[in-house]
Motif scaffolding. Structure first.
Motif, PDB file in Angstrom:
ATOM      1  N   SER A 169       0.824  -1.218   0.000  1.00  0.00           N
ATOM      2  CA  SER A 169       0.000   0.000   0.000  1.00  0.00           C
ATOM      3  C   SER A 169       0.854   1.261   0.000  1.00  0.00           C
ATOM      4  CB  SER A 169      -0.928   0.006   1.220  1.00  0.00           C
ATOM      5  OG  SER A 169      -1.845  -1.063   1.173  1.00  0.00           O
ATOM      6  N   SER A 170       2.067   1.150   0.513  1.00  0.00           N
ATOM      7  CA  SER A 170       2.958   2.312   0.572  1.00  0.00           C
ATOM      8  C   SER A 170       3.703   2.545  -0.734  1.00  0.00           C
ATOM      9  CB  SER A 170       3.972   2.130   1.709  1.00  0.00           C
ATOM     10  OG  SER A 170       4.939   1.143   1.381  1.00  0.00           O
ATOM     11  N   LEU A 171       3.535   1.644  -1.710  1.00  0.00           N
ATOM     12  CA  LEU A 171       4.266   1.715  -2.967  1.00  0.00           C
ATOM     13  C   LEU A 171       3.320   2.003  -4.135  1.00  0.00           C
ATOM     14  CD1 LEU A 171       6.511  -1.433  -2.360  1.00  0.00           C
ATOM     15  CD2 LEU A 171       7.158   0.977  -2.043  1.00  0.00           C
ATOM     16  N   ARG A 172       3.881   2.491  -5.217  1.00  0.00           N
ATOM     17  CA  ARG A 172       3.072   2.808  -6.384  1.00  0.00           C
ATOM     18  C   ARG A 172       2.722   1.545  -7.163  1.00  0.00           C
ATOM     19  NH1 ARG A 172       6.226   8.097  -8.927  1.00  0.00           N
ATOM     20  NH2 ARG A 172       5.868   9.516  -7.156  1.00  0.00           N
ATOM     21  N   PRO A 173       1.586   1.558  -7.879  1.00  0.00           N
ATOM     22  CA  PRO A 173       1.233   0.399  -8.709  1.00  0.00           C
ATOM     23  C   PRO A 173       2.360   0.048  -9.674  1.00  0.00           C
ATOM     24  CG  PRO A 173      -0.603   1.947  -8.591  1.00  0.00           C
ATOM     25  CD  PRO A 173       0.568   2.627  -7.946  1.00  0.00           C
ATOM     26  N   GLY A 174       2.587  -1.255  -9.843  1.00  0.00           N
ATOM     27  CA  GLY A 174       3.681  -1.712 -10.689  1.00  0.00           C
ATOM     28  C   GLY A 174       5.008  -1.764  -9.955  1.00  0.00           C
ATOM     29  N   PHE A 175       4.949  -1.792  -8.612  1.00  0.00           N
ATOM     30  CA  PHE A 175       6.178  -1.749  -7.823  1.00  0.00           C
ATOM     31  C   PHE A 175       6.987  -3.043  -7.944  1.00  0.00           C
ATOM     32  CE2 PHE A 175       2.794  -3.242  -4.973  1.00  0.00           C
ATOM     33  CZ  PHE A 175       3.359  -4.379  -4.402  1.00  0.00           C
ATOM     34  N   TYR A 176       8.292  -2.887  -7.798  1.00  0.00           N
ATOM     35  CA  TYR A 176       9.242  -3.995  -7.810  1.00  0.00           C
ATOM     36  C   TYR A 176       9.635  -4.278  -6.369  1.00  0.00           C
ATOM     37  CZ  TYR A 176      13.733  -6.407  -8.587  1.00  0.00           C
ATOM     38  OH  TYR A 176      14.786  -7.297  -8.565  1.00  0.00           O
ATOM     39  N   LEU A 177       9.425  -5.499  -5.909  1.00  0.00           N
ATOM     40  CA  LEU A 177       9.674  -5.829  -4.511  1.00  0.00           C
ATOM     41  C   LEU A 177      10.310  -7.218  -4.407  1.00  0.00           C
ATOM     42  CD1 LEU A 177       9.378  -4.956  -1.577  1.00  0.00           C
ATOM     43  CD2 LEU A 177       7.060  -5.874  -1.590  1.00  0.00           C
ATOM     44  N   PRO A 178      11.626  -7.315  -4.612  1.00  0.00           N
ATOM     45  CA  PRO A 178      12.292  -8.620  -4.540  1.00  0.00           C
ATOM     46  C   PRO A 178      12.334  -9.146  -3.115  1.00  0.00           C
ATOM     47  CG  PRO A 178      13.912  -6.859  -4.785  1.00  0.00           C
ATOM     48  CD  PRO A 178      12.558  -6.220  -4.938  1.00  0.00           C
ATOM     49  N   GLU A 179      11.996 -10.404  -2.955  1.00  0.00           N
ATOM     50  CA  GLU A 179      11.977 -11.004  -1.625  1.00  0.00           C
ATOM     51  C   GLU A 179      13.358 -10.989  -0.970  1.00  0.00           C
ATOM     52  OE1 GLU A 179      10.169 -14.877  -1.940  1.00  0.00           O
ATOM     53  OE2 GLU A 179       8.548 -14.094  -3.203  1.00  0.00           O
ATOM     54  N   SER A 180      14.393 -11.016  -1.785  1.00  0.00           N
ATOM     55  CA  SER A 180      15.758 -11.032  -1.256  1.00  0.00           C
ATOM     56  C   SER A 180      16.115  -9.751  -0.503  1.00  0.00           C
ATOM     57  CB  SER A 180      16.763 -11.244  -2.404  1.00  0.00           C
ATOM     58  OG  SER A 180      16.668 -10.187  -3.352  1.00  0.00           O
ATOM     59  N   GLN A 181      15.376  -8.668  -0.752  1.00  0.00           N
ATOM     60  CA  GLN A 181      15.651  -7.390  -0.096  1.00  0.00           C
ATOM     61  C   GLN A 181      14.705  -7.120   1.076  1.00  0.00           C
ATOM     62  OE1 GLN A 181      18.302  -5.522  -0.908  1.00  0.00           O
ATOM     63  NE2 GLN A 181      18.809  -7.070  -2.455  1.00  0.00           N
ATOM     64  N   ALA A 182      13.870  -8.080   1.410  1.00  0.00           N
ATOM     65  CA  ALA A 182      12.836  -7.863   2.429  1.00  0.00           C
ATOM     66  C   ALA A 182      13.419  -7.406   3.762  1.00  0.00           C
ATOM     67  CB  ALA A 182      12.014  -9.136   2.622  1.00  0.00           C
ATOM     68  N   ASN A 183      14.469  -8.067   4.214  1.00  0.00           N
ATOM     69  CA  ASN A 183      15.026  -7.730   5.524  1.00  0.00           C
ATOM     70  C   ASN A 183      15.716  -6.367   5.507  1.00  0.00           C
ATOM     71  OD1 ASN A 183      15.742  -8.502   8.321  1.00  0.00           O
ATOM     72  ND2 ASN A 183      17.828  -8.411   7.533  1.00  0.00           N
ATOM     73  N   ARG A 225      11.918  -9.935 -13.498  1.00  0.00           N
ATOM     74  CA  ARG A 225      11.444  -9.126 -12.380  1.00  0.00           C
ATOM     75  C   ARG A 225       9.922  -9.144 -12.352  1.00  0.00           C
ATOM     76  NH1 ARG A 225      14.900  -3.463 -12.716  1.00  0.00           N
ATOM     77  NH2 ARG A 225      16.877  -4.251 -11.850  1.00  0.00           N
ATOM     78  N   ARG A 226       9.380  -9.220 -11.161  1.00  0.00           N
ATOM     79  CA  ARG A 226       7.932  -9.131 -10.997  1.00  0.00           C
ATOM     80  C   ARG A 226       7.551  -7.712 -10.564  1.00  0.00           C
ATOM     81  NH1 ARG A 226       5.776 -14.679  -7.988  1.00  0.00           N
ATOM     82  NH2 ARG A 226       6.287 -16.094  -9.722  1.00  0.00           N
ATOM     83  N   HIS A 227       6.587  -7.154 -11.260  1.00  0.00           N
ATOM     84  CA  HIS A 227       6.057  -5.834 -10.913  1.00  0.00           C
ATOM     85  C   HIS A 227       4.613  -6.015 -10.436  1.00  0.00           C
ATOM     86  CE1 HIS A 227       9.440  -3.447 -12.537  1.00  0.00           C
ATOM     87  NE2 HIS A 227       9.565  -4.476 -13.380  1.00  0.00           N
ATOM     88  N   TYR A 228       4.376  -5.676  -9.173  1.00  0.00           N
ATOM     89  CA  TYR A 228       3.109  -5.973  -8.514  1.00  0.00           C
ATOM     90  C   TYR A 228       2.151  -4.784  -8.528  1.00  0.00           C
ATOM     91  CZ  TYR A 228       5.606  -9.973  -6.497  1.00  0.00           C
ATOM     92  OH  TYR A 228       6.329 -11.133  -6.303  1.00  0.00           O
ATOM     93  N   THR A 229       0.864  -5.115  -8.515  1.00  0.00           N
ATOM     94  CA  THR A 229      -0.191  -4.101  -8.404  1.00  0.00           C
ATOM     95  C   THR A 229      -1.282  -4.612  -7.472  1.00  0.00           C
ATOM     96  OG1 THR A 229       0.189  -3.227 -10.641  1.00  0.00           O
ATOM     97  CG2 THR A 229      -1.966  -2.804  -9.651  1.00  0.00           C
ATOM     98  N   LEU A 230      -1.644  -3.777  -6.504  1.00  0.00           N
ATOM     99  CA  LEU A 230      -2.746  -4.113  -5.605  1.00  0.00           C
ATOM    100  C   LEU A 230      -4.082  -3.887  -6.290  1.00  0.00           C
ATOM    101  CD1 LEU A 230      -1.800  -2.595  -2.118  1.00  0.00           C
ATOM    102  CD2 LEU A 230      -2.265  -4.999  -2.602  1.00  0.00           C
ATOM    103  N   HIS A 231      -5.065  -4.694  -5.920  1.00  0.00           N
ATOM    104  CA  HIS A 231      -6.415  -4.543  -6.453  1.00  0.00           C
ATOM    105  C   HIS A 231      -7.372  -4.021  -5.378  1.00  0.00           C
ATOM    106  CE1 HIS A 231      -5.475  -6.409 -10.291  1.00  0.00           C
ATOM    107  NE2 HIS A 231      -4.738  -7.281  -9.619  1.00  0.00           N
ATOM    108  N   ALA A 232      -8.508  -3.537  -5.843  1.00  0.00           N
ATOM    109  CA  ALA A 232      -9.519  -2.985  -4.937  1.00  0.00           C
ATOM    110  C   ALA A 232      -9.912  -4.033  -3.889  1.00  0.00           C
ATOM    111  CB  ALA A 232     -10.747  -2.558  -5.744  1.00  0.00           C
ATOM    112  N   PRO A 233     -10.174  -3.588  -2.682  1.00  0.00           N
ATOM    113  CA  PRO A 233     -10.319  -2.189  -2.255  1.00  0.00           C
ATOM    114  C   PRO A 233      -9.016  -1.507  -1.841  1.00  0.00           C
ATOM    115  CG  PRO A 233     -10.832  -3.626  -0.423  1.00  0.00           C
ATOM    116  CD  PRO A 233     -10.536  -4.531  -1.600  1.00  0.00           C
ATOM    117  N   PHE A 234      -7.885  -2.200  -1.998  1.00  0.00           N
ATOM    118  CA  PHE A 234      -6.624  -1.651  -1.503  1.00  0.00           C
ATOM    119  C   PHE A 234      -5.798  -0.925  -2.558  1.00  0.00           C
ATOM    120  CE2 PHE A 234      -7.695  -5.372   1.115  1.00  0.00           C
ATOM    121  CZ  PHE A 234      -7.875  -4.720   2.324  1.00  0.00           C
ATOM    122  N   GLY A 235      -6.164  -1.099  -3.823  1.00  0.00           N
ATOM    123  CA  GLY A 235      -5.433  -0.428  -4.891  1.00  0.00           C
ATOM    124  C   GLY A 235      -6.365  -0.163  -6.051  1.00  0.00           C
TER     125      GLY A 235
END
Length: 248
Positions: A169-183, A225-235
């Motif tokens: 929710s804090s990121l823009r639609p189409g965000f890149y969020l690699p699991e390796s950088q989570a920590n 790379r995966r670019h994610y987008t939230l769907h309604a009601p959250f995006g």
């Protein structure tokens, strides 16, 4: 959770949403997921909660933020009400659990707790967890929609799912969020982020598009790379909001 506790939880949450008088959701600064320290990104208090297994404290914090909807940004409710909203019932165990959660949230620097007329008064502090006074957010923030509570997501998503939802929710639609950088980015494990993202996808709340990238400075050269987008009601990725109550 047994049927009676679940029904009490749903009715209590519905009452709290109504009492909040909010129309469009709860504004939360991006600092809660990640803030800037000396011009470098630092994991926010969300990561501390997830890493410590404080999912119940996260639920209570978000409920408090829901109700503390106007200055002076405080709430005062009997512990039994909070306990019911968390699905714990109103007995001693539930009230003790609520008290422990407030103590943890106070330790995170997210709230100030005072005793007024034998009842806790909880005041919101800044989302960065540094103990600063809370003000209406400007700049980078997102809104957690009321459907988070009214459509059942608050009680059904796992801690990992909630963490992934708040980060997304804090990121823009189409965000890149690699699991390796989570920590490094958010203070949670790669497994927790991966589990949370997959949980959101399973509920139809999140989708992704794959980008093929060439980098001849790496051993594999070609990777995706995966670019994610939230769907309604959250995006804004779909027009039709999804309700867990309707889906179940």
């Amino acid at each position: 959770m047994d049927k009676q506790l679940k029904e009490a939880q749903e009715k209590t949450i519905a009452a709290l949403v109504k009492q909040s008088k909010r129309k469009s959701g709860v504004p939360i600064r991006n600092d809660f997921t990640q803030y800037s320290k000396e011009n470098s990104p630092v994991p926010g208090r969300l990561g501390d909660m997830v890493k410590s297994g404080n999912g119940r404290s996260l639920d209570l914090y978000l409920l408090h933020r829901l109700i503390a909807s106007a200055a002076p940004w405080d709430t005062s409710r009997p512990a039994t009400v909070w306990a019911r909203a968390l699905g714990l019932g109103g007995e001693k165990y539930g009230k003790d659990a609520v008290s422990k959660c407030w103590t943890k949230l106070e330790g995170y620097g997210l709230i100030k707790r005072e005793r007024v007329s034998r009842q806790a008064k909880i005041t919101t502090l800044h989302e960065n967890g540094q103990g600063d006074p809370y003000t209406s957010p400007e700049g980078k923030y997102f809104k957690l929609p009321l459907e988070y509570w009214t459509s059942g997501w608050s009680s059904s998503l796992s801690v990992a799912g909630k963490a992934a939802l708040l980060i997304a929710s804090s990121l823009r639609p189409g965000f890149y969020l690699p699991e390796s950088q989570a920590n490094r980015w958010y203070g949670i494990s790669a497994d927790s982020l991966g589990d949370g993202l997959r949980e959101l996808q399973g509920h139809g709340l999140l989708s992704f598009e794959t980008e093929t990238v060439e980098d001849w400075g790496t051993s594999d050269v070609v990777f995706q790379r995966r670019h994610y987008t939230l769907h309604a009601p959250f995006g804004k990725g779909s027009k039709d909001p999804i309700s867990l109550f309707l889906a179940s």
